[in-house]
Design a protein around this motif. Sequence first.
Motif, PDB file in Angstrom:
ATOM      1  N   TRP A   5       0.837  -1.209   0.000  1.00  0.00           N
ATOM      2  CA  TRP A   5       0.000   0.000   0.000  1.00  0.00           C
ATOM      3  C   TRP A   5       0.864   1.248   0.000  1.00  0.00           C
ATOM      4  O   TRP A   5       0.583   2.205  -0.706  1.00  0.00           O
ATOM      5  CB  TRP A   5      -0.909  -0.008   1.229  1.00  0.00           C
ATOM      6  CG  TRP A   5      -1.807   1.192   1.296  1.00  0.00           C
ATOM      7  CD1 TRP A   5      -2.992   1.389   0.681  1.00  0.00           C
ATOM      8  CD2 TRP A   5      -1.577   2.397   2.049  1.00  0.00           C
ATOM      9  NE1 TRP A   5      -3.511   2.613   0.985  1.00  0.00           N
ATOM     10  CE2 TRP A   5      -2.670   3.255   1.824  1.00  0.00           C
ATOM     11  CE3 TRP A   5      -0.534   2.835   2.880  1.00  0.00           C
ATOM     12  CZ2 TRP A   5      -2.753   4.500   2.400  1.00  0.00           C
ATOM     13  CZ3 TRP A   5      -0.628   4.077   3.457  1.00  0.00           C
ATOM     14  CH2 TRP A   5      -1.730   4.887   3.216  1.00  0.00           C
ATOM     15  N   LYS A   6       1.938   1.250   0.770  1.00  0.00           N
ATOM     16  CA  LYS A   6       2.842   2.395   0.793  1.00  0.00           C
ATOM     17  C   LYS A   6       3.483   2.591  -0.579  1.00  0.00           C
ATOM     18  O   LYS A   6       3.659   3.719  -1.036  1.00  0.00           O
ATOM     19  CB  LYS A   6       3.928   2.198   1.854  1.00  0.00           C
ATOM     20  CG  LYS A   6       3.414   2.309   3.276  1.00  0.00           C
ATOM     21  CD  LYS A   6       4.523   2.136   4.271  1.00  0.00           C
ATOM     22  CE  LYS A   6       5.461   3.308   4.237  1.00  0.00           C
ATOM     23  NZ  LYS A   6       6.536   3.194   5.228  1.00  0.00           N
ATOM     24  N   ARG A   7       3.837   1.476  -1.228  1.00  0.00           N
ATOM     25  CA  ARG A   7       4.456   1.571  -2.549  1.00  0.00           C
ATOM     26  C   ARG A   7       3.459   2.117  -3.565  1.00  0.00           C
ATOM     27  O   ARG A   7       3.782   2.950  -4.401  1.00  0.00           O
ATOM     28  CB  ARG A   7       4.970   0.199  -2.970  1.00  0.00           C
ATOM     29  CG  ARG A   7       5.836   0.230  -4.211  1.00  0.00           C
ATOM     30  CD  ARG A   7       6.649  -1.036  -4.335  1.00  0.00           C
ATOM     31  NE  ARG A   7       5.835  -2.225  -4.200  1.00  0.00           N
ATOM     32  CZ  ARG A   7       5.912  -3.089  -3.174  1.00  0.00           C
ATOM     33  NH1 ARG A   7       6.764  -2.878  -2.193  1.00  0.00           N
ATOM     34  NH2 ARG A   7       5.153  -4.158  -3.118  1.00  0.00           N
ATOM     35  N   GLN A   8       2.188   1.678  -3.485  1.00  0.00           N
ATOM     36  CA  GLN A   8       1.162   2.182  -4.389  1.00  0.00           C
ATOM     37  C   GLN A   8       0.920   3.660  -4.161  1.00  0.00           C
ATOM     38  O   GLN A   8       0.782   4.443  -5.104  1.00  0.00           O
ATOM     39  CB  GLN A   8      -0.136   1.398  -4.179  1.00  0.00           C
ATOM     40  CG  GLN A   8      -1.301   1.919  -5.025  1.00  0.00           C
ATOM     41  CD  GLN A   8      -2.595   1.208  -4.675  1.00  0.00           C
ATOM     42  OE1 GLN A   8      -2.618   0.354  -3.803  1.00  0.00           O
ATOM     43  NE2 GLN A   8      -3.664   1.578  -5.344  1.00  0.00           N
ATOM     44  N   ALA A   9       0.889   4.070  -2.897  1.00  0.00           N
ATOM     45  CA  ALA A   9       0.649   5.482  -2.590  1.00  0.00           C
ATOM     46  C   ALA A   9       1.790   6.346  -3.078  1.00  0.00           C
ATOM     47  O   ALA A   9       1.590   7.457  -3.559  1.00  0.00           O
ATOM     48  CB  ALA A   9       0.457   5.663  -1.083  1.00  0.00           C
ATOM     49  N   SER A  10       3.012   5.836  -2.961  1.00  0.00           N
ATOM     50  CA  SER A  10       4.162   6.630  -3.381  1.00  0.00           C
ATOM     51  C   SER A  10       4.222   6.797  -4.886  1.00  0.00           C
ATOM     52  O   SER A  10       4.920   7.672  -5.379  1.00  0.00           O
ATOM     53  CB  SER A  10       5.458   5.977  -2.890  1.00  0.00           C
ATOM     54  OG  SER A  10       5.633   4.727  -3.504  1.00  0.00           O
ATOM     55  N   LEU A 126      -7.786   7.442   0.491  1.00  0.00           N
ATOM     56  CA  LEU A 126      -6.685   6.502   0.703  1.00  0.00           C
ATOM     57  C   LEU A 126      -6.957   5.587   1.892  1.00  0.00           C
ATOM     58  O   LEU A 126      -6.681   4.377   1.843  1.00  0.00           O
ATOM     59  CB  LEU A 126      -5.386   7.268   0.931  1.00  0.00           C
ATOM     60  CG  LEU A 126      -4.590   7.706  -0.298  1.00  0.00           C
ATOM     61  CD1 LEU A 126      -3.377   8.509   0.129  1.00  0.00           C
ATOM     62  CD2 LEU A 126      -4.174   6.525  -1.131  1.00  0.00           C
ATOM     63  N   LEU A 127      -7.504   6.160   2.965  1.00  0.00           N
ATOM     64  CA  LEU A 127      -7.848   5.337   4.127  1.00  0.00           C
ATOM     65  C   LEU A 127      -8.897   4.292   3.755  1.00  0.00           C
ATOM     66  O   LEU A 127      -8.816   3.142   4.197  1.00  0.00           O
ATOM     67  CB  LEU A 127      -8.366   6.232   5.259  1.00  0.00           C
ATOM     68  CG  LEU A 127      -7.359   7.139   5.968  1.00  0.00           C
ATOM     69  CD1 LEU A 127      -8.054   7.953   7.050  1.00  0.00           C
ATOM     70  CD2 LEU A 127      -6.222   6.332   6.572  1.00  0.00           C
ATOM     71  N   GLN A 139      -1.969   2.540  11.496  1.00  0.00           N
ATOM     72  CA  GLN A 139      -0.763   2.641  10.670  1.00  0.00           C
ATOM     73  C   GLN A 139      -0.951   3.670   9.554  1.00  0.00           C
ATOM     74  O   GLN A 139      -0.047   4.457   9.261  1.00  0.00           O
ATOM     75  CB  GLN A 139      -0.412   1.277  10.073  1.00  0.00           C
ATOM     76  CG  GLN A 139       0.097   0.259  11.076  1.00  0.00           C
ATOM     77  CD  GLN A 139       1.484   0.619  11.589  1.00  0.00           C
ATOM     78  OE1 GLN A 139       2.176   1.435  10.997  1.00  0.00           O
ATOM     79  NE2 GLN A 139       1.893  -0.005  12.692  1.00  0.00           N
ATOM     80  N   MET A 140      -2.109   3.683   8.931  1.00  0.00           N
ATOM     81  CA  MET A 140      -2.368   4.649   7.859  1.00  0.00           C
ATOM     82  C   MET A 140      -2.450   6.065   8.412  1.00  0.00           C
ATOM     83  O   MET A 140      -1.994   7.024   7.773  1.00  0.00           O
ATOM     84  CB  MET A 140      -3.653   4.275   7.123  1.00  0.00           C
ATOM     85  CG  MET A 140      -3.539   2.991   6.321  1.00  0.00           C
ATOM     86  SD  MET A 140      -5.020   2.619   5.346  1.00  0.00           S
ATOM     87  CE  MET A 140      -6.164   2.140   6.657  1.00  0.00           C
ATOM     88  N   LEU A 144      -0.102   9.386   7.596  1.00  0.00           N
ATOM     89  CA  LEU A 144      -0.623  10.724   7.319  1.00  0.00           C
ATOM     90  C   LEU A 144       0.030  11.753   8.229  1.00  0.00           C
ATOM     91  O   LEU A 144       0.395  12.848   7.787  1.00  0.00           O
ATOM     92  CB  LEU A 144      -2.141  10.745   7.501  1.00  0.00           C
ATOM     93  CG  LEU A 144      -2.808  12.124   7.473  1.00  0.00           C
ATOM     94  CD1 LEU A 144      -2.563  12.828   6.149  1.00  0.00           C
ATOM     95  CD2 LEU A 144      -4.300  12.002   7.749  1.00  0.00           C
ATOM     96  N   GLY A 145       0.182  11.421   9.508  1.00  0.00           N
ATOM     97  CA  GLY A 145       0.804  12.353  10.434  1.00  0.00           C
ATOM     98  C   GLY A 145       2.244  12.677  10.051  1.00  0.00           C
ATOM     99  O   GLY A 145       2.678  13.823  10.163  1.00  0.00           O
TER     100      GLY A 145
END
Length: 259
Positions: A5-10, A126-127, A139-140, A144-145
């Motif tokens: 998910w982090k890779r997709q968001a990036s 995204l959430l 974690q999500m 964001l923070g």
Amino acid sequence: MWKSWKRQASDGEKTDYGSYRLSFRELALVFCKSVGITGAFAYMFYRSWLGFLALPAVVYISLRRTREKCARERRERLSVQFKDTVLAVSAGMQAGRAAENAFLEAEGEIRGLYGRESEMARELALLRKGLRNQLPLEQMLLNLGERSCVEEIRDFTEVFAVAKRMGGNLKEIIRRTAELTQQRMDVDREIGTLLASKRYEQKVMTLIPFLLFGYMQISSKGFFDILYHNAAGILVMTICLAIYLAACVLGDRLMDIRL
């Protein structure tokens, strides 16, 4: 799954609020503004086309200041929208909904208030995608923070993550966070109102030398001719330019009050 998910968001979905990428239109406006500023300074202080040698430096400084301003404004919008999100989540949890469901329902309210393309609407989308993939909400929110570069959001997400893992009272935490965020935003708004007139006065003061110069050029043409195209005049005008720029920098720092 969390790493995917982090890779997709990036790859284009995740926003870094610590920086800002200018559009072509914004770049063109910055360049035109830089040319105008450089021309005004070159004519007033040196009356020579050689003053345009400073154009690359002016463009660089203008680009940096514009990026910082746009990034700061985007973080301010995110902070306001996040406050309303927390209020919506708090209301949902008070009605008996789980934290995940409360965040999902808050997306519709934020879209109605700020639009689908608003900062917080995109983050809530995204959430929603992450929750559908069974990713931990805390974690999500922590992600964001980290990206928000906003102290209130970072503090909330860290406290929320700890409470979620340790079984804390999420309803009370979210309610209290909403109150504290509202209080801080009220203080920021009051400070901004008090400084608005001072910022306007500062802008007027930065224009006064150019207005006086223009007036003298019209009423007493040739009055400043002795200051140009000779060593003594160039030295005097360079000192005046340094003093003027130092005053502008000092004024900006005095007006840059952040809690």
